[in-house]
Design a protein around this motif. Structure first.
Motif, PDB file in Angstrom:
ATOM      1  N   GLY A 109      16.502   1.996   6.121  1.00  0.00           N
ATOM      2  CA  GLY A 109      16.080   3.112   5.272  1.00  0.00           C
ATOM      3  C   GLY A 109      14.743   2.956   4.596  1.00  0.00           C
ATOM      4  N   VAL A 110      14.019   1.872   4.868  1.00  0.00           N
ATOM      5  CA  VAL A 110      12.726   1.703   4.214  1.00  0.00           C
ATOM      6  C   VAL A 110      11.840   0.781   5.045  1.00  0.00           C
ATOM      7  CG1 VAL A 110      13.538  -0.255   2.816  1.00  0.00           C
ATOM      8  CG2 VAL A 110      11.574   1.110   2.030  1.00  0.00           C
ATOM      9  N   LEU A 111      10.573   1.131   5.097  1.00  0.00           N
ATOM     10  CA  LEU A 111       9.562   0.226   5.623  1.00  0.00           C
ATOM     11  C   LEU A 111       8.308   0.380   4.775  1.00  0.00           C
ATOM     12  CD1 LEU A 111       7.262   1.894   7.459  1.00  0.00           C
ATOM     13  CD2 LEU A 111       9.112   1.919   9.117  1.00  0.00           C
ATOM     14  N   GLY A 112       7.471  -0.641   4.809  1.00  0.00           N
ATOM     15  CA  GLY A 112       6.296  -0.624   3.957  1.00  0.00           C
ATOM     16  C   GLY A 112       5.054  -1.086   4.696  1.00  0.00           C
ATOM     17  N   VAL A 113       3.925  -0.705   4.157  1.00  0.00           N
ATOM     18  CA  VAL A 113       2.633  -1.176   4.643  1.00  0.00           C
ATOM     19  C   VAL A 113       2.044  -2.068   3.558  1.00  0.00           C
ATOM     20  CG1 VAL A 113       0.306  -0.532   5.385  1.00  0.00           C
ATOM     21  CG2 VAL A 113       2.276   0.885   6.036  1.00  0.00           C
ATOM     22  N   VAL A 114       1.656  -3.288   3.941  1.00  0.00           N
ATOM     23  CA  VAL A 114       1.165  -4.280   2.984  1.00  0.00           C
ATOM     24  C   VAL A 114      -0.246  -4.701   3.393  1.00  0.00           C
ATOM     25  CG1 VAL A 114       1.609  -6.521   1.899  1.00  0.00           C
ATOM     26  CG2 VAL A 114       3.529  -5.097   2.667  1.00  0.00           C
ATOM     27  N   ARG A 115      -1.122  -4.811   2.427  1.00  0.00           N
ATOM     28  CA  ARG A 115      -2.475  -5.301   2.706  1.00  0.00           C
ATOM     29  C   ARG A 115      -2.436  -6.811   2.956  1.00  0.00           C
ATOM     30  NH1 ARG A 115      -2.902  -2.276  -1.992  1.00  0.00           N
ATOM     31  NH2 ARG A 115      -3.695  -0.163  -1.662  1.00  0.00           N
ATOM     32  N   TYR A 116      -3.380  -7.300   3.719  1.00  0.00           N
ATOM     33  CA  TYR A 116      -3.479  -8.742   3.945  1.00  0.00           C
ATOM     34  C   TYR A 116      -3.532  -9.460   2.602  1.00  0.00           C
ATOM     35  CZ  TYR A 116      -4.337  -8.822   9.013  1.00  0.00           C
ATOM     36  OH  TYR A 116      -4.208  -8.749  10.383  1.00  0.00           O
ATOM     37  N   LEU A 117      -2.898 -10.610   2.559  1.00  0.00           N
ATOM     38  CA  LEU A 117      -2.790 -11.359   1.318  1.00  0.00           C
ATOM     39  C   LEU A 117      -4.048 -12.193   1.089  1.00  0.00           C
ATOM     40  CD1 LEU A 117       0.773 -12.378   2.267  1.00  0.00           C
ATOM     41  CD2 LEU A 117       0.257 -10.923   0.328  1.00  0.00           C
ATOM     42  N   SER A 118      -4.488 -12.234  -0.146  1.00  0.00           N
ATOM     43  CA  SER A 118      -5.670 -13.011  -0.518  1.00  0.00           C
ATOM     44  C   SER A 118      -5.215 -14.264  -1.256  1.00  0.00           C
ATOM     45  CB  SER A 118      -6.595 -12.175  -1.400  1.00  0.00           C
ATOM     46  OG  SER A 118      -7.711 -12.924  -1.813  1.00  0.00           O
ATOM     47  N   GLN A 119      -5.652 -15.434  -0.771  1.00  0.00           N
ATOM     48  CA  GLN A 119      -5.234 -16.693  -1.367  1.00  0.00           C
ATOM     49  C   GLN A 119      -6.444 -17.521  -1.775  1.00  0.00           C
ATOM     50  OE1 GLN A 119      -2.182 -17.010  -1.981  1.00  0.00           O
ATOM     51  NE2 GLN A 119      -0.996 -15.921  -0.444  1.00  0.00           N
ATOM     52  N   ASN A 120      -6.263 -18.356  -2.783  1.00  0.00           N
ATOM     53  CA  ASN A 120      -7.324 -19.226  -3.285  1.00  0.00           C
ATOM     54  C   ASN A 120      -7.229 -20.583  -2.595  1.00  0.00           C
ATOM     55  OD1 ASN A 120      -8.848 -21.093  -4.883  1.00  0.00           O
ATOM     56  ND2 ASN A 120      -8.840 -19.605  -6.550  1.00  0.00           N
ATOM     57  N   ARG A 121      -8.127 -20.824  -1.660  1.00  0.00           N
ATOM     58  CA  ARG A 121      -8.079 -22.046  -0.861  1.00  0.00           C
ATOM     59  C   ARG A 121      -8.274 -23.296  -1.718  1.00  0.00           C
ATOM     60  NH1 ARG A 121     -11.374 -25.366   2.215  1.00  0.00           N
ATOM     61  NH2 ARG A 121     -10.587 -25.913   4.309  1.00  0.00           N
ATOM     62  N   GLU A 122      -9.247 -23.280  -2.619  1.00  0.00           N
ATOM     63  CA  GLU A 122      -9.505 -24.448  -3.451  1.00  0.00           C
ATOM     64  C   GLU A 122      -8.319 -24.771  -4.347  1.00  0.00           C
ATOM     65  OE1 GLU A 122     -12.141 -26.666  -3.536  1.00  0.00           O
ATOM     66  OE2 GLU A 122     -12.467 -25.675  -1.606  1.00  0.00           O
ATOM     67  N   ARG A 123      -7.680 -23.753  -4.843  1.00  0.00           N
ATOM     68  CA  ARG A 123      -6.501 -23.982  -5.693  1.00  0.00           C
ATOM     69  C   ARG A 123      -5.394 -24.656  -4.889  1.00  0.00           C
ATOM     70  NH1 ARG A 123      -4.337 -18.748  -8.383  1.00  0.00           N
ATOM     71  NH2 ARG A 123      -6.347 -18.964  -9.452  1.00  0.00           N
ATOM     72  N   ALA A 124      -5.191 -24.198  -3.650  1.00  0.00           N
ATOM     73  CA  ALA A 124      -4.160 -24.819  -2.809  1.00  0.00           C
ATOM     74  C   ALA A 124      -4.493 -26.277  -2.528  1.00  0.00           C
ATOM     75  CB  ALA A 124      -4.015 -24.042  -1.505  1.00  0.00           C
ATOM     76  N   LEU A 125      -5.771 -26.570  -2.281  1.00  0.00           N
ATOM     77  CA  LEU A 125      -6.160 -27.940  -1.989  1.00  0.00           C
ATOM     78  C   LEU A 125      -6.019 -28.851  -3.199  1.00  0.00           C
ATOM     79  CD1 LEU A 125      -9.334 -27.340   0.208  1.00  0.00           C
ATOM     80  CD2 LEU A 125      -7.108 -28.181   0.973  1.00  0.00           C
ATOM     81  N   ASP A 126      -6.159 -28.292  -4.384  1.00  0.00           N
ATOM     82  CA  ASP A 126      -6.111 -29.093  -5.602  1.00  0.00           C
ATOM     83  C   ASP A 126      -4.747 -29.111  -6.273  1.00  0.00           C
ATOM     84  OD1 ASP A 126      -8.777 -29.802  -5.374  1.00  0.00           O
ATOM     85  OD2 ASP A 126      -9.495 -28.135  -6.583  1.00  0.00           O
ATOM     86  N   THR A 127      -3.837 -28.251  -5.847  1.00  0.00           N
ATOM     87  CA  THR A 127      -2.519 -28.170  -6.458  1.00  0.00           C
ATOM     88  C   THR A 127      -1.633 -29.313  -5.956  1.00  0.00           C
ATOM     89  OG1 THR A 127      -2.665 -25.771  -6.638  1.00  0.00           O
ATOM     90  CG2 THR A 127      -0.455 -26.733  -6.741  1.00  0.00           C
ATOM     91  N   SER A 128      -0.819 -29.875  -6.839  1.00  0.00           N
ATOM     92  CA  SER A 128       0.111 -30.916  -6.407  1.00  0.00           C
ATOM     93  C   SER A 128       1.124 -30.322  -5.434  1.00  0.00           C
ATOM     94  CB  SER A 128       0.832 -31.524  -7.610  1.00  0.00           C
ATOM     95  OG  SER A 128       1.605 -30.546  -8.263  1.00  0.00           O
ATOM     96  N   GLY A 129       1.596 -31.156  -4.563  1.00  0.00           N
ATOM     97  CA  GLY A 129       2.520 -30.682  -3.542  1.00  0.00           C
ATOM     98  C   GLY A 129       1.936 -30.939  -2.170  1.00  0.00           C
ATOM     99  N   ALA A 148       0.821  -1.210   0.000  1.00  0.00           N
ATOM    100  CA  ALA A 148       0.000   0.000   0.000  1.00  0.00           C
ATOM    101  C   ALA A 148       0.852   1.256   0.000  1.00  0.00           C
ATOM    102  CB  ALA A 148      -0.926   0.007   1.217  1.00  0.00           C
ATOM    103  N   GLN A 149       1.983   1.229   0.711  1.00  0.00           N
ATOM    104  CA  GLN A 149       2.868   2.392   0.712  1.00  0.00           C
ATOM    105  C   GLN A 149       4.263   2.006   1.176  1.00  0.00           C
ATOM    106  OE1 GLN A 149       2.489   5.449   3.906  1.00  0.00           O
ATOM    107  NE2 GLN A 149       0.598   4.357   4.460  1.00  0.00           N
ATOM    108  N   LEU A 150       5.240   2.830   0.792  1.00  0.00           N
ATOM    109  CA  LEU A 150       6.615   2.693   1.245  1.00  0.00           C
ATOM    110  C   LEU A 150       7.053   4.003   1.867  1.00  0.00           C
ATOM    111  CD1 LEU A 150       8.388   0.801  -1.700  1.00  0.00           C
ATOM    112  CD2 LEU A 150       7.531  -0.165   0.442  1.00  0.00           C
ATOM    113  N   ILE A 151       7.821   3.899   2.943  1.00  0.00           N
ATOM    114  CA  ILE A 151       8.335   5.079   3.636  1.00  0.00           C
ATOM    115  C   ILE A 151       9.857   4.973   3.664  1.00  0.00           C
ATOM    116  CG2 ILE A 151       8.317   6.388   5.790  1.00  0.00           C
ATOM    117  CD1 ILE A 151       5.578   4.898   6.323  1.00  0.00           C
ATOM    118  N   PHE A 152      10.528   6.014   3.198  1.00  0.00           N
ATOM    119  CA  PHE A 152      11.984   6.005   3.047  1.00  0.00           C
ATOM    120  C   PHE A 152      12.647   7.006   3.986  1.00  0.00           C
ATOM    121  CE2 PHE A 152      10.396   4.586  -1.077  1.00  0.00           C
ATOM    122  CZ  PHE A 152      11.245   3.536  -1.387  1.00  0.00           C
ATOM    123  N   ASP A 153      13.844   6.660   4.420  1.00  0.00           N
ATOM    124  CA  ASP A 153      14.769   7.617   5.022  1.00  0.00           C
ATOM    125  C   ASP A 153      15.318   8.449   3.863  1.00  0.00           C
ATOM    126  OD1 ASP A 153      17.213   8.834   5.774  1.00  0.00           O
ATOM    127  OD2 ASP A 153      17.647   7.293   7.261  1.00  0.00           O
TER     128      ASP A 153
END
Length: 258
Positions: free
Chosen positions: A92-112, A44-49
């Motif tokens: 010299g830098v920090l950031g604000v990140v939005r919560y990550l959105s993941q596809n649950r069904e894809r993870a359940l069906d993906t090999s691995g 969402a944003q980066l803050i720099f020194d």
């Protein structure tokens, strides 16, 4: 130069309720910012020194990339960066990140392989497991209620960027998930001292690994639902392994050819 929304950013660093309310978390330092940008995480944003920004090419690269992506950019002085973050020697830098959105069904069906955690509490353990799981080609990680907060700053740091790429799902009903995996043909294995030695397990087909709380282990009712208990034999006198180490041993055993 004052940072807009500085109090909000401080709250995100220090307060779980603020993170959950805003659905955002803070990352600090060059590595995590680089990994977030490379992974196309929702920054969402980066803050720099501003002084370090003038003199360091890597920070300038982040600034250019943030501008290209229309990420909000702010500049401030070193003292403000230090006061906002948790590092005594900020990079010299920090950031604000939005919560990550993941596809649950894809993870359940993906090999691995899949990883299930029953009330894992140590943030460093979770972060290290995320790194290991990504390296071993895991399809996803599932955390039960009562587990450590995914966006705890220690988890984020220990993950070394894997948190941006590996699907992780929180507040999972593991009882229901194990039954769902059974219907999908996925075998669930749990760790237990009297289980089958890990080098003897059948590795064909998809496997989910269930790990328990660092002190109490896996809930007995969950143990009864799994396909097989697995052990990691140890030298005489040793009585336990760190959960992140155990996860690494089993993940890479599953990954071995043959």
């Amino acid at each position: 130069m004052a940072v807009r929304n500085a109090r909000k950013i401080l709250a995100l660093i220090r307060n779980r309720k603020a993170r959950e309310r805003e659905r955002q978390f803070v990352i600090e330092g060059v590595r995590l910012v680089r990994e977030a940008l490379l992974s196309d995480a929702p920054v969402a944003q980066l803050i720099f020194d501003r002084e370090m920004l003038e003199n360091e090419e890597r920070l300038q690269e982040f600034h250019r990339e943030a501008t290209r992506r229309e990420i909000i950019v702010q500049q401030t002085d070193r003292r403000a960066i230090r006061n906002m973050g948790e590092h005594q020697n900020p990079e010299g830098v920090l950031g604000v990140v939005r919560y990550l959105s993941q596809n649950r069904e894809r993870a359940l069906d993906t090999s691995g392989p899949l990883i299930l955690f029953d009330r894992l509490r140590d943030p460093n353990n979770l972060g290290l497991v995320l790194r290991t799981a990504e390296a071993a080609g895991a399809a996803g990680v599932f955390l039960s209620p009562g587990s450590v907060e995914l966006y705890n700053s220690k988890v984020v740091r220990a993950s070394r960027g894997s948190i941006f790429r590996l699907p992780v799902f929180r507040n999972e009903d593991l009882h229901a998930l194990i039954e769902d995996l059974r219907r999908r043909g996925v075998r669930t294995l749990s760790t237990r001292p009297e289980g089958t030695p890990f080098y003897e397990i059948e590795r064909k087909g998809r496997i989910a690994l269930l790990f328990g709380n660092e002190t109490f282990g896996v809930d007995p009712d969950l143990q009864r639902r799994v396909h097989q208990a697995v052990s990691i034999p140890m030298a005489a006198g040793a009585n336990s392994l760190n959960v992140a180490v155990a996860a690494g041993i089993l993940l890479f055993r599953i990954r071995e050819p043959g």
